[in-house]
Design a protein around this motif. Structure first.
Motif, PDB file in Angstrom:
ATOM      1  N   TYR A   1       0.743  -1.126  -0.053  1.00 44.54           N
ATOM      2  CA  TYR A   1      -0.130  -0.035  -0.077  1.00 44.54           C
ATOM      3  C   TYR A   1       0.974   1.229  -0.071  1.00 44.54           C
ATOM      4  N   LEU A   2       1.908   1.294   0.788  1.00 43.84           N
ATOM      5  CA  LEU A   2       2.766   2.329   0.738  1.00 43.84           C
ATOM      6  C   LEU A   2       3.464   2.599  -0.683  1.00 43.84           C
ATOM      7  N   THR A   3       3.919   1.626  -1.300  1.00 44.48           N
ATOM      8  CA  THR A   3       4.588   1.625  -2.680  1.00 44.48           C
ATOM      9  C   THR A   3       3.454   2.304  -3.542  1.00 44.48           C
TER      10      THR A   3
ATOM     11  N   GLY B   1       3.672   5.895  -5.343  1.00 46.95           N
ATOM     12  CA  GLY B   1       3.524   6.007  -6.953  1.00 46.95           C
ATOM     13  C   GLY B   1       2.427   7.070  -7.232  1.00 46.95           C
ATOM     14  N   LEU B   2       1.292   7.037  -6.550  1.00 52.42           N
ATOM     15  CA  LEU B   2       0.592   8.108  -6.599  1.00 52.42           C
ATOM     16  C   LEU B   2       0.851   9.461  -6.594  1.00 52.42           C
ATOM     17  N   GLY B   3       1.663   9.688  -5.314  1.00 54.80           N
ATOM     18  CA  GLY B   3       2.169  10.826  -4.895  1.00 54.80           C
ATOM     19  C   GLY B   3       3.116  11.385  -6.042  1.00 54.80           C
ATOM     20  N   ILE B   4       3.902  10.560  -6.584  1.00 51.52           N
ATOM     21  CA  ILE B   4       4.958  10.943  -7.538  1.00 51.52           C
ATOM     22  C   ILE B   4       4.148  11.378  -8.697  1.00 51.52           C
ATOM     23  N   TYR B   5       3.068  10.467  -9.247  1.00 51.02           N
ATOM     24  CA  TYR B   5       2.275  10.900 -10.196  1.00 51.02           C
ATOM     25  C   TYR B   5       1.547  12.189 -10.214  1.00 51.02           C
TER      26      TYR B   5
ATOM     27  N   ALA C   1      -5.159  13.873  -3.749  1.00 44.27           N
ATOM     28  CA  ALA C   1      -4.425  13.893  -2.463  1.00 44.27           C
ATOM     29  C   ALA C   1      -5.225  13.162  -1.172  1.00 44.27           C
ATOM     30  N   PRO C   2      -6.412  13.357  -1.160  1.00 46.42           N
ATOM     31  CA  PRO C   2      -7.248  12.666   0.078  1.00 46.42           C
ATOM     32  C   PRO C   2      -7.010  10.998  -0.298  1.00 46.42           C
ATOM     33  N   ALA C   3      -7.177  10.544  -1.301  1.00 44.08           N
ATOM     34  CA  ALA C   3      -6.965   9.169  -1.731  1.00 44.08           C
ATOM     35  C   ALA C   3      -5.654   8.508  -1.345  1.00 44.08           C
ATOM     36  N   HIS C   4      -4.741   9.507  -1.811  1.00 43.69           N
ATOM     37  CA  HIS C   4      -3.243   9.284  -1.464  1.00 43.69           C
ATOM     38  C   HIS C   4      -3.061   9.102  -0.006  1.00 43.69           C
ATOM     39  N   ALA C   5      -3.574  10.107   0.665  1.00 44.64           N
ATOM     40  CA  ALA C   5      -3.196  10.136   2.078  1.00 44.64           C
ATOM     41  C   ALA C   5      -3.931   9.044   2.951  1.00 44.64           C
TER      42      ALA C   5
END
Length: 124
Positions: free
Chosen positions: A15-17, A21-25, A35-39
């Motif tokens: 999940y962290l990976t 990846g979502l954060g980098i994207y 950002a809320p889904a990422h967090a």
């Protein structure tokens, strides 16, 4: 490390990976709408599964059955909550986010039960 603990740690790392990846994207795209889904993916998926894994490593095999159910609920919560939030912030409905939230809450209530009912160790 027991099997339940190991499965929690593997899920946490996964999940962290994905969250990273979502954060980098989002950073590359300069679009932080998700950002809320990422967090939530990082917190509910990564951090909580690591916490559960740590507890189950320390507690040993005394919480096996309810612990397995709790971890299943936790994983179901993550895989429905994070995409559900992504859909909600894009205006595509909140149903999946609600289901994921309730699954995550059920997982935490089960974890509370596991912790509260675990016998105290006898000191030597």
């Amino acid at each position: 490390m027991n099997t339940l603990s190991r499965s929690c740690w593997i899920a946490s790392a996964l999940y962290l990976t994905i969250g990273m990846g979502l954060g980098i994207y989002m950073g590359i795209a300069q679009d932080h709408t998700l950002a809320p889904a990422h967090a939530h993916l990082n917190l509910v998926g990564g951090v909580l599964l690591a916490l559960f894994g740590s507890y189950y490593a320390l507690a040993g095999s005394g919480v096996r059955r309810l612990g397995v159910i709790q971890v299943v609920f936790a994983n179901l919560g993550v895989v429905t909550l994070a995409p559900g939030i992504a859909l909600a912030v894009q205006g595509q409905g909140e149903g999946l986010a609600i289901v994921g939230s309730l699954l995550a809450l059920a997982s935490m209530l089960l974890f509370l039960t596991v912790v509260a009912t675990q016998p105290r160790p006898v000191s030597a």
